[in-house]
Design a protein around this motif. Structure first.
Motif, PDB file in Angstrom:
ATOM      1  N   ILE A  13       0.835  -1.207   0.000  1.00 13.76           N
ATOM      2  CA  ILE A  13       0.000   0.000   0.000  1.00 13.76           C
ATOM      3  C   ILE A  13       0.866   1.251   0.000  1.00 13.76           C
ATOM      4  N   SER A  14       1.970   1.220   0.767  1.00 16.56           N
ATOM      5  CA  SER A  14       2.863   2.387   0.807  1.00 16.56           C
ATOM      6  C   SER A  14       3.472   2.660  -0.560  1.00 16.56           C
ATOM      7  N   LEU A  15       3.927   1.591  -1.232  1.00 24.66           N
ATOM      8  CA  LEU A  15       4.527   1.772  -2.561  1.00 24.66           C
ATOM      9  C   LEU A  15       3.483   2.257  -3.560  1.00 24.66           C
ATOM     10  N   TYR A  16       2.294   1.624  -3.544  1.00 21.78           N
ATOM     11  CA  TYR A  16       1.240   2.052  -4.463  1.00 21.78           C
ATOM     12  C   TYR A  16       0.875   3.514  -4.231  1.00 21.78           C
ATOM     13  N   THR A  17       0.701   3.880  -2.956  1.00 24.58           N
ATOM     14  CA  THR A  17       0.330   5.261  -2.636  1.00 24.58           C
ATOM     15  C   THR A  17       1.410   6.239  -3.088  1.00 24.58           C
ATOM     16  N   SER A  18       2.665   5.884  -2.824  1.00 23.55           N
ATOM     17  CA  SER A  18       3.772   6.773  -3.197  1.00 23.55           C
ATOM     18  C   SER A  18       3.853   6.939  -4.713  1.00 23.55           C
ATOM     19  N   PHE A  19       3.750   5.829  -5.437  1.00 24.99           N
ATOM     20  CA  PHE A  19       3.853   5.923  -6.896  1.00 24.99           C
ATOM     21  C   PHE A  19       2.650   6.649  -7.492  1.00 24.99           C
ATOM     22  N   VAL A  20       1.473   6.433  -6.934  1.00 21.40           N
ATOM     23  CA  VAL A  20       0.287   7.146  -7.423  1.00 21.40           C
ATOM     24  C   VAL A  20       0.438   8.647  -7.162  1.00 21.40           C
ATOM     25  N   PHE A  21       0.916   8.998  -5.961  1.00 19.07           N
ATOM     26  CA  PHE A  21       1.114  10.409  -5.636  1.00 19.07           C
ATOM     27  C   PHE A  21       2.178  11.025  -6.542  1.00 19.07           C
ATOM     28  N   LEU A  22       3.273  10.284  -6.767  1.00 18.88           N
ATOM     29  CA  LEU A  22       4.319  10.782  -7.669  1.00 18.88           C
ATOM     30  C   LEU A  22       3.781  10.948  -9.082  1.00 18.88           C
ATOM     31  N   PHE A  23       3.001   9.964  -9.546  1.00 19.85           N
ATOM     32  CA  PHE A  23       2.441  10.043 -10.900  1.00 19.85           C
ATOM     33  C   PHE A  23       1.516  11.252 -11.029  1.00 19.85           C
ATOM     34  N   LEU A  24       0.642  11.456 -10.017  1.00 25.94           N
ATOM     35  CA  LEU A  24      -0.285  12.583 -10.072  1.00 25.94           C
ATOM     36  C   LEU A  24       0.462  13.914 -10.023  1.00 25.94           C
ATOM     37  N   TYR A  25       1.532  13.970  -9.204  1.00 22.86           N
ATOM     38  CA  TYR A  25       2.294  15.212  -9.110  1.00 22.86           C
ATOM     39  C   TYR A  25       3.002  15.506 -10.431  1.00 22.86           C
ATOM     40  N   VAL A  26       3.618  14.467 -11.008  1.00 17.43           N
ATOM     41  CA  VAL A  26       4.285  14.651 -12.312  1.00 17.43           C
ATOM     42  C   VAL A  26       3.270  15.046 -13.371  1.00 17.43           C
ATOM     43  N   LEU A  27       2.098  14.386 -13.344  1.00 20.55           N
ATOM     44  CA  LEU A  27       1.048  14.722 -14.308  1.00 20.55           C
ATOM     45  C   LEU A  27       0.590  16.168 -14.128  1.00 20.55           C
ATOM     46  N   LEU A  28       0.476  16.601 -12.868  1.00 21.57           N
ATOM     47  CA  LEU A  28       0.067  17.982 -12.593  1.00 21.57           C
ATOM     48  C   LEU A  28       1.105  18.967 -13.122  1.00 21.57           C
ATOM     49  N   VAL A  29       2.387  18.678 -12.867  1.00 23.33           N
ATOM     50  CA  VAL A  29       3.442  19.579 -13.328  1.00 23.33           C
ATOM     51  C   VAL A  29       3.487  19.620 -14.852  1.00 23.33           C
ATOM     52  N   ILE A  30       3.383  18.435 -15.479  1.00 23.08           N
ATOM     53  CA  ILE A  30       3.409  18.396 -16.948  1.00 23.08           C
ATOM     54  C   ILE A  30       2.200  19.139 -17.526  1.00 23.08           C
ATOM     55  N   SER A  31       1.020  18.931 -16.909  1.00 21.27           N
ATOM     56  CA  SER A  31      -0.178  19.628 -17.388  1.00 21.27           C
ATOM     57  C   SER A  31      -0.031  21.135 -17.231  1.00 21.27           C
ATOM     58  N   ALA A  32       0.519  21.548 -16.077  1.00 20.31           N
ATOM     59  CA  ALA A  32       0.733  22.989 -15.869  1.00 20.31           C
ATOM     60  C   ALA A  32       1.717  23.543 -16.886  1.00 20.31           C
ATOM     61  N   SER A  33       2.771  22.772 -17.162  1.00 18.38           N
ATOM     62  CA  SER A  33       3.760  23.221 -18.151  1.00 18.38           C
ATOM     63  C   SER A  33       3.135  23.341 -19.537  1.00 18.38           C
ATOM     64  N   ILE A  34       2.284  22.359 -19.890  1.00 23.62           N
ATOM     65  CA  ILE A  34       1.614  22.415 -21.195  1.00 23.62           C
ATOM     66  C   ILE A  34       0.689  23.624 -21.273  1.00 23.62           C
ATOM     67  N   LEU A  35      -0.087  23.842 -20.186  1.00 26.05           N
ATOM     68  CA  LEU A  35      -0.999  24.997 -20.170  1.00 26.05           C
ATOM     69  C   LEU A  35      -0.232  26.310 -20.256  1.00 26.05           C
ATOM     70  N   ILE A  36       0.917  26.363 -19.544  1.00 23.95           N
ATOM     71  CA  ILE A  36       1.739  27.580 -19.597  1.00 23.95           C
ATOM     72  C   ILE A  36       2.240  27.833 -21.016  1.00 23.95           C
ATOM     73  N   ASN A  37       2.732  26.786 -21.655  1.00 23.54           N
ATOM     74  CA  ASN A  37       3.233  26.944 -23.023  1.00 23.54           C
ATOM     75  C   ASN A  37       2.111  27.313 -23.991  1.00 23.54           C
ATOM     76  N   LEU A  38       0.931  26.694 -23.775  1.00 25.54           N
ATOM     77  CA  LEU A  38      -0.203  27.057 -24.631  1.00 25.54           C
ATOM     78  C   LEU A  38      -0.606  28.511 -24.414  1.00 25.54           C
ATOM     79  N   SER A  39      -0.586  28.943 -23.134  1.00 25.53           N
ATOM     80  CA  SER A  39      -0.926  30.337 -22.842  1.00 25.53           C
ATOM     81  C   SER A  39       0.092  31.289 -23.465  1.00 25.53           C
ATOM     82  N   ILE A  40       1.375  30.916 -23.361  1.00 22.73           N
ATOM     83  CA  ILE A  40       2.418  31.755 -23.967  1.00 22.73           C
ATOM     84  C   ILE A  40       2.253  31.791 -25.484  1.00 22.73           C
TER      85      ILE A  40
END
Length: 357
Positions: A13-40
């Motif tokens: 459960i700890s590994l699953y939770t950590s990897f899910v949290f890491l995946f969501l955080y990376v996805l959030l950062v990538i999405s924010a980066s894409i939105l920033i580039n689209l806005s620019i």
């Protein structure tokens, strides 16, 4: 046994939770980066469109000057229509820029000046190009309009330059602000990955150390060392479950070995008693046989000697010799095998000798 009161965590459960949290955080950062580039990109396109409108004013202003001169020399309506078409395009550009807004104070000033000049030249130029006989005053007006269009061209250049610089400065500030935010997000992602990697390595080392201790305990147990202490709790639910099963198995084996020892000792005592009883029975039977022999042998021997004596009186030498050999065989058998087991051939030979006598 493992303590049940200690707080444990599930490794899975700890590994699953950590990897899910890491995946969501990376996805959030990538999405924010894409939105920033689209806005620019969207901001850059809007800036390019604004600059194109200002550049179109310069181009249209140049066409307006040329079309005005051609309309004055026009011999047909097509040249005049071209001048009106250029004026309509100029009006649309001025209206569009005014509607879009976002101009600087200097840009608004240049735009008002250009608008006033445009309306004046449209009204005065529209009258002149339809005048067939030009008067000196008309020529003076034409000269003034030519100068006005030149001044209008300079105002258009100043407007384009001013707004182009302002647009570039705004875009640069906008670009820097979002790129800083993107850089902060990337730095935060890098720090999070480093922290996650450190915690993951720490957890892996902890699991490997506990697993290695458990392997050593099982290896020692496999070699016969079963008196070691129970495997301590690790705080990891999966390993604690294995360790608890291992400790329970060891306790069961201890209990089973103790029961086997008790049963073995009891069986040895019973076997010892059984052997003692068999020895007593054997001695009793042997005593009975010895008693029978002690009664039978003297009587049997005396009778046999009498038979041998009578056979000798009758001068039957062969029969006497056979009787002596038979009684000798029986006596030897009795003396040599009073307690030992003998073969069936010897028993049969003794029986034949007895029957012969």
């Amino acid at each position: 046994m493992l303590g049940t009161h200690q707080r444990t965590t599930s490794l899975r459960i700890s590994l699953y939770t950590s990897f899910v949290f890491l995946f969501l955080y990376v996805l959030l950062v990538i999405s924010a980066s894409i939105l920033i580039n689209l806005s620019i990109q969207k901001r850059f396109i809007a800036m390019a469109e604004r600059n194109d409108r200002f550049a179109s004013i310069l181009t249209t202003q140049t066409e307006l000057q040329e079309s005005f001169q051609e309309a004055l020399r026009a011999t047909d309506a097509a040249d005049r229509e071209r001048w009106f078409a250029v004026n309509r395009r100029m009006e649309e550009l001025l209206h569009e820029i005014s509607e879009k807004g976002g101009l600087t104070r200097s840009g608004n000033t240049h735009l008002r000046v250009i608008g006033n000049m445009y309306r004046y030249q449209l009204k005065s130029g529209g009258q002149l190009i339809f005048t067939e006989d030009l008067t000196p005053m008309d020529y003076e007006e034409i000269s003034f309009l030519t100068q006005l269009l030149g001044q209008m061209n300079q105002e258009s250049q100043q407007l384009a330059i001013t707004e182009y610089r302002a647009n570039m400065d705004q875009f640069a500030a906008y670009f820097d602000r979002f790129k800083r935010q993107e850089s902060v997000a990337m730095i935060a992602l890098a720090l999070f990955v480093l922290v996650f990697g450190f915690l993951a390595i720490r957890s892996i080392n902890r699991v490997l150390a506990s697993a290695n201790e458990l392997i050593q305990a099982t290896t020692s147990f496999d070699k016969g060392t079963i008196d070691e202490e129970d495997f301590p709790p690790t705080g990891i639910r999966e390993l604690d479950s294995i360790a608890s099963s291992f400790n329970s198995m060891k306790h069961e084996i201890h209990r089973y070995i103790d029961e086997l020892k008790e049963k073995s000792e009891l069986e040895m005592e019973l076997q010892k008693e059984h052997l003692q009883n068999e020895q007593m029975d054997r001695r009793l039977k042997q005593a009975q046989l010895d008693f029978l022999r002690s009664q039978i042998n003297p009587h049997f021997l005396f009778n046999t000697l009498n038979i041998i004596g009578k056979s000798s009186v009758l001068q039957d030498t062969t029969k006497s010799l056979e009787l002596i050999e038979a009684i000798s065989l029986i006596m030897r058998y009795t003396l040599e095998h009073s307690e030992d087991l003998v073969s069936l051939d010897e028993e049969l030979e003794i029986i034949r000798a007895y029957l012969f006598i």
